[in-house]
Scaffold this motif. Sequence first.
Motif, PDB file in Angstrom:
ATOM      1  N   PHE A  60       1.071  -1.027   0.008  1.00 38.87           N
ATOM      2  CA  PHE A  60      -0.100  -0.213   0.287  1.00 38.87           C
ATOM      3  C   PHE A  60       0.812   1.834   0.054  1.00 38.87           C
ATOM      4  N   TRP A  61       0.100   2.085  -0.528  1.00 42.00           N
ATOM      5  CA  TRP A  61       1.033   3.618  -0.375  1.00 42.00           C
ATOM      6  C   TRP A  61       0.885   4.748   0.937  1.00 42.00           C
ATOM      7  N   ALA A  62       2.225   4.916   1.229  1.00 45.28           N
ATOM      8  CA  ALA A  62       1.436   6.250   2.596  1.00 45.28           C
ATOM      9  C   ALA A  62       2.399   6.900   2.019  1.00 45.28           C
ATOM     10  N   TRP A  63       1.998   8.222   2.767  1.00 44.69           N
ATOM     11  CA  TRP A  63       2.446   9.428   2.455  1.00 44.69           C
ATOM     12  C   TRP A  63       2.646   9.185   4.011  1.00 44.69           C
ATOM     13  N   ILE A  64       4.095  11.042   4.240  1.00 37.93           N
ATOM     14  CA  ILE A  64       4.527  10.601   5.413  1.00 37.93           C
ATOM     15  C   ILE A  64       3.505  12.129   5.838  1.00 37.93           C
ATOM     16  N   ASP A  65       3.643  12.672   7.177  1.00 35.59           N
ATOM     17  CA  ASP A  65       2.635  12.934   7.451  1.00 35.59           C
ATOM     18  C   ASP A  65       3.431  13.788   8.674  1.00 35.59           C
ATOM     19  N   VAL A  66       5.140  14.315   8.927  1.00 35.87           N
ATOM     20  CA  VAL A  66       5.914  14.742   9.625  1.00 35.87           C
ATOM     21  C   VAL A  66       6.603  15.186   9.283  1.00 35.87           C
ATOM     22  N   VAL A 118      10.310   3.159   8.190  1.00 31.97           N
ATOM     23  CA  VAL A 118       9.736   4.008   9.268  1.00 31.97           C
ATOM     24  C   VAL A 118       8.610   3.575  10.198  1.00 31.97           C
ATOM     25  N   ARG A 119       8.495   4.433  11.278  1.00 30.85           N
ATOM     26  CA  ARG A 119       8.021   4.251  12.167  1.00 30.85           C
ATOM     27  C   ARG A 119       6.596   4.900  11.629  1.00 30.85           C
ATOM     28  N   HIS A 120       5.396   3.624  12.655  1.00 35.57           N
ATOM     29  CA  HIS A 120       4.111   3.574  11.541  1.00 35.57           C
ATOM     30  C   HIS A 120       3.255   5.272  11.368  1.00 35.57           C
ATOM     31  N   ASP A 121       3.906   5.701  12.902  1.00 34.75           N
ATOM     32  CA  ASP A 121       3.087   7.018  13.478  1.00 34.75           C
ATOM     33  C   ASP A 121       3.535   8.075  12.669  1.00 34.75           C
ATOM     34  N   MET A 122       4.825   7.725  11.437  1.00 36.77           N
ATOM     35  CA  MET A 122       5.035   8.911  11.022  1.00 36.77           C
ATOM     36  C   MET A 122       4.283   9.279   9.884  1.00 36.77           C
ATOM     37  N   VAL A 123       3.208   8.088   9.609  1.00 33.11           N
ATOM     38  CA  VAL A 123       2.623   7.757   7.700  1.00 33.11           C
ATOM     39  C   VAL A 123       1.311   8.315   8.396  1.00 33.11           C
ATOM     40  N   LEU A 124       0.707   8.340   6.920  1.00 33.87           N
ATOM     41  CA  LEU A 124      -0.245   9.313   6.928  1.00 33.87           C
ATOM     42  C   LEU A 124      -1.635   8.362   6.894  1.00 33.87           C
ATOM     43  N   ASN A 125      -1.260   7.526   6.084  1.00 38.16           N
ATOM     44  CA  ASN A 125      -1.657   6.156   5.086  1.00 38.16           C
ATOM     45  C   ASN A 125      -1.408   5.157   5.866  1.00 38.16           C
ATOM     46  N   HIS A 126      -1.453   5.052   7.261  1.00 35.21           N
ATOM     47  CA  HIS A 126      -1.632   3.149   7.377  1.00 35.21           C
ATOM     48  C   HIS A 126      -2.564   2.798   7.748  1.00 35.21           C
ATOM     49  N   HIS A 127      -2.381   0.930   8.403  1.00 34.50           N
ATOM     50  CA  HIS A 127      -3.483   0.638   7.631  1.00 34.50           C
ATOM     51  C   HIS A 127      -3.675  -0.048   9.194  1.00 34.50           C
TER      52      HIS A 127
END
Length: 127
Positions: A60-66, A118-127
């Motif tokens: 899946f695609w994830a966007w970095i949120d920070v 990358v840590r999961h809480d750094m991404v916007l689109n995590h599952h």
Amino acid sequence: MTMRNASMHAKTPTRSKTLRRLSVGALALSLLGGVASVEAQAASAASRPPARCTENGPNFWAWIDVNGANLRKGPSTSYASRGSLYENDRLNITCTRGGWYYGKILSSRTGLKGWGWVRHDMVLNHH
């Protein structure tokens, strides 16, 4: 020795020079073959999830949120950072381990490329 024999002798490489040239050539081919083998292994390793994954796919695609999220060499802060990711940088996540995602960078503001954790809480689109 006649002049003709002397000139023929001077143009013919000695046996030790010939052996040296063959040895250097064989070494060069060996080194080139080793480099090609290492590059092939690296390319193969980069295309599959690392052994440290506990859960593979679905991708899946994830966007970095920070801003300033570390892309690491392994799934914990004890691993070295490969560089920083910033808000809206994109990853294709291929596997997870604990609270960490492993993926390939699809786009990076700084031009960072390759694979990392990358840590999961750094991404916007995590599952």
